[in-house]
Design an enzyme around this catalytic site. Structure first.
Site, PDB file in Angstrom:
ATOM      1  N   ARG A  73      13.579   9.550  10.468  1.00 45.76           N
ATOM      2  CA  ARG A  73      14.388   8.909   9.389  1.00 45.76           C
ATOM      3  C   ARG A  73      13.602   8.949   7.912  1.00 45.76           C
ATOM      4  O   ARG A  73      13.720   8.683   6.935  1.00 45.76           O
ATOM      5  CB  ARG A  73      14.123   7.465   9.562  1.00 45.76           C
ATOM      6  CG  ARG A  73      15.175   7.003  10.574  1.00 45.76           C
ATOM      7  CD  ARG A  73      15.543   5.422  10.567  1.00 45.76           C
ATOM      8  NE  ARG A  73      14.408   4.625  10.457  1.00 45.76           N
ATOM      9  CZ  ARG A  73      13.821   4.150  11.728  1.00 45.76           C
ATOM     10  NH1 ARG A  73      14.304   4.235  12.738  1.00 45.76           N
ATOM     11  NH2 ARG A  73      12.576   3.290  11.563  1.00 45.76           N
ATOM     12  N   PRO A  94       0.866  -1.097  -0.036  1.00 49.32           N
ATOM     13  CA  PRO A  94       0.115  -0.060  -0.027  1.00 49.32           C
ATOM     14  C   PRO A  94       0.889   1.190  -0.112  1.00 49.32           C
ATOM     15  O   PRO A  94       1.835   1.340   0.586  1.00 49.32           O
ATOM     16  CB  PRO A  94      -0.848  -0.072   1.224  1.00 49.32           C
ATOM     17  CG  PRO A  94      -0.703  -1.385   1.880  1.00 49.32           C
ATOM     18  CD  PRO A  94       0.834  -2.004   1.221  1.00 49.32           C
ATOM     19  N   GLU A  95       0.561   2.208  -0.761  1.00 47.67           N
ATOM     20  CA  GLU A  95       1.115   3.732  -0.792  1.00 47.67           C
ATOM     21  C   GLU A  95       0.687   4.443   0.184  1.00 47.67           C
ATOM     22  O   GLU A  95      -0.365   3.993   0.813  1.00 47.67           O
ATOM     23  CB  GLU A  95       1.135   4.016  -2.283  1.00 47.67           C
ATOM     24  CG  GLU A  95       1.786   2.981  -3.333  1.00 47.67           C
ATOM     25  CD  GLU A  95       2.139   3.545  -4.452  1.00 47.67           C
ATOM     26  OE1 GLU A  95       2.625   4.742  -4.806  1.00 47.67           O
ATOM     27  OE2 GLU A  95       2.411   2.812  -5.390  1.00 47.67           O
ATOM     28  N   ASN A 129       5.641   2.375  -5.783  1.00 47.16           N
ATOM     29  CA  ASN A 129       5.876   2.138  -7.372  1.00 47.16           C
ATOM     30  C   ASN A 129       4.832   2.736  -8.317  1.00 47.16           C
ATOM     31  O   ASN A 129       5.304   3.076  -9.695  1.00 47.16           O
ATOM     32  CB  ASN A 129       6.057   0.691  -7.586  1.00 47.16           C
ATOM     33  CG  ASN A 129       7.026   0.363  -8.609  1.00 47.16           C
ATOM     34  OD1 ASN A 129       7.789   0.985  -9.116  1.00 47.16           O
ATOM     35  ND2 ASN A 129       7.068  -0.842  -9.301  1.00 47.16           N
ATOM     36  N   ARG A 182      13.092  -3.282  -7.820  1.00 45.90           N
ATOM     37  CA  ARG A 182      11.407  -2.872  -8.262  1.00 45.90           C
ATOM     38  C   ARG A 182      11.508  -2.557  -9.590  1.00 45.90           C
ATOM     39  O   ARG A 182      12.563  -2.057 -10.329  1.00 45.90           O
ATOM     40  CB  ARG A 182      10.954  -1.813  -7.473  1.00 45.90           C
ATOM     41  CG  ARG A 182      10.986  -1.993  -5.995  1.00 45.90           C
ATOM     42  CD  ARG A 182      10.147  -3.008  -5.549  1.00 45.90           C
ATOM     43  NE  ARG A 182       8.825  -2.551  -5.658  1.00 45.90           N
ATOM     44  CZ  ARG A 182       7.857  -2.023  -4.912  1.00 45.90           C
ATOM     45  NH1 ARG A 182       8.443  -1.389  -3.940  1.00 45.90           N
ATOM     46  NH2 ARG A 182       6.665  -1.798  -5.184  1.00 45.90           N
ATOM     47  N   LYS A 196       4.296   5.571   4.951  1.00 44.52           N
ATOM     48  CA  LYS A 196       3.722   4.217   5.187  1.00 44.52           C
ATOM     49  C   LYS A 196       3.658   3.428   6.456  1.00 44.52           C
ATOM     50  O   LYS A 196       3.362   2.646   6.781  1.00 44.52           O
ATOM     51  CB  LYS A 196       4.488   3.275   4.370  1.00 44.52           C
ATOM     52  CG  LYS A 196       4.296   3.712   2.734  1.00 44.52           C
ATOM     53  CD  LYS A 196       5.136   2.494   1.809  1.00 44.52           C
ATOM     54  CE  LYS A 196       5.378   3.216   0.496  1.00 44.52           C
ATOM     55  NZ  LYS A 196       6.182   2.122  -0.617  1.00 44.52           N
TER      56      LYS A 196
END
Ligand SMILES: [Zn+2]
Length: 334
Positions: A150, A2-3, A191, A300, A52
């Site tokens: 981060r 999931p984005e 992606n 990816r 995320k």
């Protein structure tokens, strides 16, 4: 995976379902049993998403600020399912990804958790089951700050500073295709948004960040914000301009198609019309008819049009000609 827009939707769904109430926690699978017992019966404050990462803030009672957080990262396989009574329906409607275990006429209290449920949250009107997360742990405020330190700016957060994104990209020798997937550069992109942003900017994915002009980098951010807000509002990623959707309306489905929220909704833009390049390898480009290509970059797949995406510098003109596309957020909400 999931984005970011999906995780922000989850935060809203969990808040709508349980926010600011006392909840029961359990771990039917057992792997989170000790932690669930520690927070069982605590007060759940409104959930919060950063990229995320999902944070569920808890305190022993309603009057105190959150002291502990359940930190969840779904990874590739994690998902939430919800079930509840009529008063819980809002949470369904604003949609967590994946299946719902609620069925008409079933008392949600009788729903037995699967053996793989890491965490079950039970409220007054319903429940939520978490399965297969990459991460699920308890942290304190300092731990939360460590996680977010981060991360790059999250375009769905009010505290996001686009200049931080521009500075990091402008200093980097790494390709823009890799930078957009790096959560330390911008939080929440996966992606699909990566491939589509680069196409909309007509940018070659291999151009190093430092070769782009600052306005070109800023234009990528400015294009992303309304696209991802649309994603949060609808649960769906749609990046095509309306006038391009009927052109070569096709997509390469996997054996198991990627499901987006409400694919069956009558107003939903169909998957085969939603993207310019993502999962359109070997199909003709909607704009120039060239064949969409793919390559593996850091594990990816990147999708791009070799004819449209030849710009290596200052590629923002096309975006600037289409400010915010059709996706200007009517609510102006963050
Ligand atoms: Zn093209």
């Amino acid at each position: 995976m999931p984005e970011g827009h999906s995780i922000h939707r989850l935060a809203r769904a969990i808040t709508a379902a349980f926010g600011d109430t006392r909840v029961r926690l359990s771990s039917p699978q057992g792997r989170f049993a000790e932690e669930a017992a520690q927070l069982d019966g605590w007060h759940l404050h409104p959930a919060d998403a950063f990229g995320k990462h999902l944070f569920l803030p808890f305190s022993p009672d309603a009057d105190t600020d959150p002291t502990l957080f359940v930190h969840i990262h779904l990874g590739l396989y994690g998902s939430w399912t919800f079930a509840g009574d009529e008063d819980f329906a809002t949470a369904h409607a604003i949609g967590a990804p994946r299946n719902r275990i609620h069925e008409e006429g079933t008392d949600w209290r009788l729903i037995q958790p699967g053996q793989n449920v890491r965490l079950r949250i039970t409220g007054h009107h319903g429940l939520a089951d978490l399965t297969g997360p990459n991460q699920c742990r308890i942290i304190d405020s300092a731990g939360r700050a460590e996680v977010t330190a981060r991360l790059g700016p999250d375009p769905l957060r009010a505290d996001a500073d686009p200049d931080v994104f521009v500075d990091v990209v402008k200093r980097s020798r790494t390709t823009i295709g890799a930078l957009l997937m790096n959560q330390q550069v911008v939080a929440g992109i996966g992606n699909i948004y990566r491939a589509e942003l680069l196409f909309r900017a007509r940018l070659d994915p291999t151009v190093p960040g430092r070769d782009l002009s600052r306005p070109a980098i800023r234009a990528i951010w400015d294009d992303l914000v309304p696209l991802i807000r649309y994603g949060r509002r609808t649960g769906r990623i749609v990046t095509t301009q309306p006038e391009h959707r009927a052109i070569h309306a096709a997509i390469q489905e996997r054996s198991v198609p990627t499901y987006q929220n409400d694919d069956d909704h009558p107003d939903a833009v169909p998957r085969e019309e939603s993207f310019y390049v993502y999962h359109r390898q070997n199909l003709p480009c909607r704009i120039c008819d060239a064949t969409i290509r793919t390559a593996m970059v850091q594990g990816r797949t990147v999708f791009w049009c070799p004819r449209c995406q030849r710009r290596r510098v200052n590629a923002a003109r096309w975006i600037l000609d289409h400010p915010a596309g059709p996706w200007a957020d009517p609510e102006g909400a963050v």
